[in-house]
Design a protein around this motif. Sequence first.
Motif: not given
Length: 393
Positions: A41-51, A113-120, A299-303
């Motif tokens: 699943s995309p829920l299993a991601w590495t830090r590099a992929q997310i960035i 597994g997460f999403n940010i709503i930006h602009g308020l 912690a090793e795989n966190a952003i």
Amino acid sequence: MAATLSYYPSKQSASRFWDAQHNKEQVATRVPNGFPEKLHSPLAWTRAQIIEQRSEWVVELGQDDIEAIEAALTSFEAQSLDLSEISRETFALPRTLAQRLRQASNQVYNGFGFNIIHGLNPTRYTEEQNVAIYAGIAAYVAPQRGFLDRLATKVLCHVVNAVGETPGGKVKTPGFTNGPLSFHSDMCEILALYALDLAQEGGRTLVSSAWQLYNDLAVRRPDILQTLADNWVLDTFQDYSKFPPVSAPLLHNIGGEKVAMRFSRYPITGYSGRERNAALPAPTQRQIEAIDAVHFMAAENAIPLPMGKGDIVFINDMAILHAREPFSEGGVRLQRHLLKFYLRDPEQNWSVPPTAADALRKIYGPNCGDGTRKEMWCPSYGPGAENDWTANG
């Protein structure tokens, strides 16, 4: 060297843990019976992929979106409704914005597994208006609100540094201090945080894939997965006649295809003078190694989430672990101020694992004898509620 027990492990503990893992032979066992060999699943991601894929997990609100949200707020206020009546119908947004927010729900459940709503800009609104906007947006992402407190009445929590707000300045729950939070989940389905304001320095929320952690442990240390899937005795630090210790696993199987991590060190280690009851079974060295593995490998795989003032983040609390950096408010009282919801999207939610059914029913089920729900909202922060919440880090 034996593992040691503390809420937030030291750098020395991290070094000892990694040294021990490097010197340890691969364990010749399988994942727990009935659990998936690997999570695909995309829920299993590495830090590099997310960035690299930031644009996929941030919704940027433009001026037209802000005006639409403010129009929905004005309409809601004109209806003289209670905050508990906020829904897609009473907080109506244009179809295009509504669709983008529904896509955010899919990202939370089935994407990263997460999403940010930006602009308020929360300084434009009153306390109650900020809560209404937050709940209105949340109604499109995950419309079902959960109870956050032990008595199952409150649906909104103010996350602040309450040390200066309590008698003697002593807070015994890590979430309401300015200290670091170890990697944990809030034991809900979707965790939402709205940043009314941020700390002068530090205080970033860190996220890490619990599903990637599962896959790594399945290859390297499946015995740790077995330990996490066994029942643990978890202290509530409350009156046992009302809130007795809980016996539950930290890792839950969902139909052999998914897993849910319901994890916190706090009920195992205690915190800041709130010691685990000595009458309860002491954690074994095997269990201590397991909770250390979760923390250090997460912690090793966190952003760090790139959240600004006014941002809202929705986190899949079953598949993503989160933590917090320590922070300084520069002498400003209650500067870092987040609003927290527990949410669920009935159109997307996963099957409930039997091992967590009772706990989730208390969060999302009825709280009245006639099978209905009555929600309590507290738009303003009031000191003294820090011990009410079921999850505190």
